[in-house]
Write a protein that holds these residues in place. Structure first.
Motif, short mmCIF file in Angstrom:
data_model
loop_
_atom_site.label_atom_id
_atom_site.label_comp_id
_atom_site.label_asym_id
_atom_site.label_seq_id
_atom_site.Cartn_x
_atom_site.Cartn_y
_atom_site.Cartn_z
N ASP A 12 -10.24 -64.26 -106.30
CA ASP A 12 -9.59 -65.47 -105.78
C ASP A 12 -10.61 -66.51 -105.32
O ASP A 12 -10.45 -67.71 -105.59
CB ASP A 12 -8.65 -65.11 -104.63
CG ASP A 12 -7.39 -64.40 -105.09
OD1 ASP A 12 -6.97 -64.63 -106.23
OD2 ASP A 12 -6.83 -63.61 -104.30
N GLY A 13 -11.64 -66.07 -104.63
CA GLY A 13 -12.67 -67.02 -104.20
C GLY A 13 -13.36 -67.68 -105.38
O GLY A 13 -13.62 -68.90 -105.36
N TRP A 14 -13.62 -66.91 -106.40
CA TRP A 14 -14.26 -67.43 -107.62
C TRP A 14 -13.34 -68.44 -108.31
O TRP A 14 -13.78 -69.50 -108.76
CB TRP A 14 -14.56 -66.25 -108.53
CG TRP A 14 -15.61 -66.48 -109.56
CD1 TRP A 14 -16.45 -67.55 -109.69
CD2 TRP A 14 -15.95 -65.58 -110.63
NE1 TRP A 14 -17.29 -67.39 -110.76
CE2 TRP A 14 -17.00 -66.19 -111.36
CE3 TRP A 14 -15.48 -64.34 -111.03
CZ2 TRP A 14 -17.58 -65.59 -112.48
CZ3 TRP A 14 -16.07 -63.74 -112.14
CH2 TRP A 14 -17.11 -64.36 -112.85
N ARG A 15 -12.04 -68.11 -108.36
CA ARG A 15 -11.07 -68.99 -109.02
C ARG A 15 -10.98 -70.35 -108.33
O ARG A 15 -10.95 -71.40 -109.00
CB ARG A 15 -9.68 -68.31 -109.02
CG ARG A 15 -8.54 -69.21 -109.45
CD ARG A 15 -7.23 -68.45 -109.51
NE ARG A 15 -6.89 -67.77 -108.29
CZ ARG A 15 -6.36 -68.36 -107.22
NH1 ARG A 15 -6.11 -69.67 -107.25
NH2 ARG A 15 -6.07 -67.67 -106.15
N MET A 25 -22.53 -73.73 -105.83
CA MET A 25 -21.30 -73.71 -106.63
C MET A 25 -21.60 -73.41 -108.09
O MET A 25 -22.47 -74.05 -108.69
CB MET A 25 -20.60 -75.06 -106.52
CG MET A 25 -20.06 -75.35 -105.13
SD MET A 25 -18.69 -74.26 -104.70
CE MET A 25 -17.42 -74.98 -105.72
N PRO A 26 -20.93 -72.42 -108.68
CA PRO A 26 -21.21 -72.07 -110.08
C PRO A 26 -20.69 -73.13 -111.03
O PRO A 26 -19.78 -73.89 -110.71
CB PRO A 26 -20.44 -70.76 -110.25
CG PRO A 26 -19.32 -70.85 -109.27
CD PRO A 26 -19.86 -71.61 -108.10
N ILE A 27 -21.30 -73.18 -112.19
CA ILE A 27 -20.82 -74.07 -113.24
C ILE A 27 -19.59 -73.45 -113.87
O ILE A 27 -19.61 -72.29 -114.29
CB ILE A 27 -21.92 -74.29 -114.30
CG1 ILE A 27 -23.14 -74.94 -113.66
CG2 ILE A 27 -21.40 -75.14 -115.44
CD1 ILE A 27 -24.33 -75.04 -114.59
N LEU A 71 -14.01 -72.47 -109.11
CA LEU A 71 -14.10 -72.94 -110.49
C LEU A 71 -13.00 -73.95 -110.85
O LEU A 71 -13.18 -74.76 -111.76
CB LEU A 71 -14.03 -71.75 -111.46
CG LEU A 71 -15.18 -70.74 -111.38
CD1 LEU A 71 -14.93 -69.57 -112.32
CD2 LEU A 71 -16.51 -71.41 -111.72
N ALA A 72 -11.86 -73.90 -110.15
CA ALA A 72 -10.74 -74.81 -110.47
C ALA A 72 -10.17 -75.33 -109.15
O ALA A 72 -9.16 -74.83 -108.66
CB ALA A 72 -9.67 -74.06 -111.26
#
Length: 493
Positions: free
Chosen positions: A134-137, A5-7, A140-141
């Protein structure tokens, strides 16, 4: 499996990032949809054939088919330096740029199959960009409160770019021609690429400090060119085979092919629904043994069980009116006698301001109200945005009438769109964010775009006034599903 999981960036940086990503995805959308339909109408293509071109927007509804690949694989060059999600965003942006150039080269529409091919490629790369973003969003949130402002920022960028592209393309076409219009939008579509390439890469297990930015860019661009060529060739071969089969079967523009297309498009969803009893009996650790392209979708059906059926019915109705309105709003304006200058203003300053206000209100509703109430408000706003075109059709043509109708339409769709994206984001599993959001958002537009493909034939049967009355009623009908879907309680592992 997804990578570590990205910071999450700082909140302000995250909002700026998704404003940019929204711009990147929104800019090309009108160019294979509303602008293309307007272009075909100005070239006197039959309204039924124009309706068939609306089916190009069906392609993004099937993005769930390749979305798992974005969760599991990386783009050589781009992903190694900037990370998996951003790598897919960057290759998609180059694909969008090249597809727009190709559409500019065929802007006379003398060969409709060639126009359709490049429009399909533009739709494919636009959908791929949306899956990655969308996957990144969602990673991250992850919470509803966190999602609302990010979704609002993303939709501000998306709808601003989408509307500006439609308005700008119509304005340039009025002053020059459609080739120049598509070249201008292609140039604008390329702008986000160097901005993302200049970003500092986030640390991830796949980052390699020894690989410089320049070599990563070169390798990524070469991979992008090869991917565009191969996918374009595959699409051309499949399209030629389909056209040959259609002609061999004796089908024409006068044939009602909607039931055939509907049946084919629903096959994968019907197959999953038929497998529900078996899916519900799967053990908790079954996902590791399933193929990567199936695991996200099977897991979604496992969590919701038979409740997934009314859930899918609800999401398919919620944006129905918006899609139908988008399909024939520009041909309606053209038939009502409005000029390209007036259309460009309606699609530009008027629509941008009203759309941003609607998205802001929708994001606020999603953050402050219960999801049920927010969804009801969105459905009502959407229905009013559809029905306003009935008034436009009967009103004496004037710039004021056009601007009021376009503003009400964009405001209503902005409210509904923001609430809906947050709602769908809360349904996905953190294990498969990109693939499951692609599945849900794709299915949400499947039936509307299938019906949209027959919009020309429907309009001939019931007129423009009947068409937009129907669109608003379908938007409002989504409320009937809320007592069921809002009480669904998914299983947890």
């Amino acid at each position: 499996m997804t990578e570590t999981m990205p910071i999450a960036p700082a909140p302000s940086r995250l909002l700026r990032l998704y404003l940019l990503l929204g711009f990147s995805a929104g800019l090309p959308f009108y160019m294979f949809n509303a602008v293309l339909l307007l272009r075909l109408a100005r070239h006197d293509v039959d309204i039924v054939v124009i309706g068939f071109f609306a089916w190009i927007a069906l392609l993004p509804t099937f993005k769930f088919a390749w979305a798992p690949l974005l969760d599991n694989y990386s783009v050589p060059g781009f992903s190694r330096f900037w990370g998996r999600r951003q790598g897919w965003v960057m290759i998609s942006q180059l694909g969008i740029f090249l597809a727009l150039l190709a559409m500019a080269g065929t802007a006379d529409d003398q060969s409709l199959p060639l126009t359709a091919l490049f429009a399909l490629l533009l739709a494919f790369w636009t959908a791929t960009l949306e899956v990655a973003a969308d996957g990144w969003r969602i990673e991250l949130a992850p919470s509803q409160v966190e999602q609302a402002p990010v979704v609002a920022a993303n939709l501000w960028g998306y709808r601003s770019a989408m509307i500006a592209a439609g308005s700008g393309a119509a304005l340039v076409a009025a002053r020059a021609d459609w080739t120049t219009a598509y070249l201008v939008i292609a140039g604008a579509a390329f702008v986000p690429f160097p901005l993302l390439a200049a970003m500092r890469p986030e640390r991830s297990p796949e980052s390699h400090d020894a690989m410089g930015r320049t070599s990563a860019l070169v390798q990524g661009v070469l991979v992008s060119l090869a991917a565009f060529a191969l996918i374009g060739l595959a699409a051309a071969l499949v399209g030629a085979a389909l056209l040959s089969a259609v002609r061999g079967a004796g089908l024409s523009a006068e044939t009602n092919v909607t039931p055939i297309v509907l049946g084919i498009a629903l096959l994968p969803f019907v197959a999953l629904a038929a497998a529900l009893p078996r899916i519900k009996r799967l053990p908790l650790d079954a996902w590791a043994n399933l193929p990567r392209v199936l695991a996200p979708h099977v897991e979604l059906f496992w969590r919701f069980g038979h409740g997934v059926l009314p859930l899918l019915a609800f999401v398919s109705f919620y944006r129905m009116g918006d899609v139908l309105t988008l399909t024939l709003s520009h041909p309606l304006w053209n038939a009502a006698g409005y000029s390209l200058d007036q259309i460009s203003m309606a699609d530009g300053l008027v629509a941008v301001g009203c759309s941003l206000a609607g998205v802001g209100l929708g994001g606020l509703c999603a953050a402050r109200l219960s999801m049920t109430l927010a969804l009801v408000i969105g459905a009502i706003a959407s229905a009013i945005g559809n029905w306003v075109f009935v008034w436009l059709w009967f009103a004496e043509p004037s710039a004021l009438v056009l601007y009021v109708a376009a503003g009400v339409d964009q405001f209503g769709h902005g409210v509904a769109g923001a609430v809906f994206v947050v709602y769908l984001s809360m349904l996905v599993s953190p294990r498969f964010p990109g693939a499951q959001f692609a599945f849900l958002s794709g299915f949400a537009f499947l039936l509307p775009r299938l019906v949209g493909g027959a919009s020309g034939a429907i309009q001939k049967a019931i007129g423009y006034d009947g068409f937009f009355l129907m669109a608003g009623a379908l938007s409002l009908a989504a409320i009937l599903f809320l007592p069921i879907v809002m009480h669904l309680r998914p299983r947890t592992r």
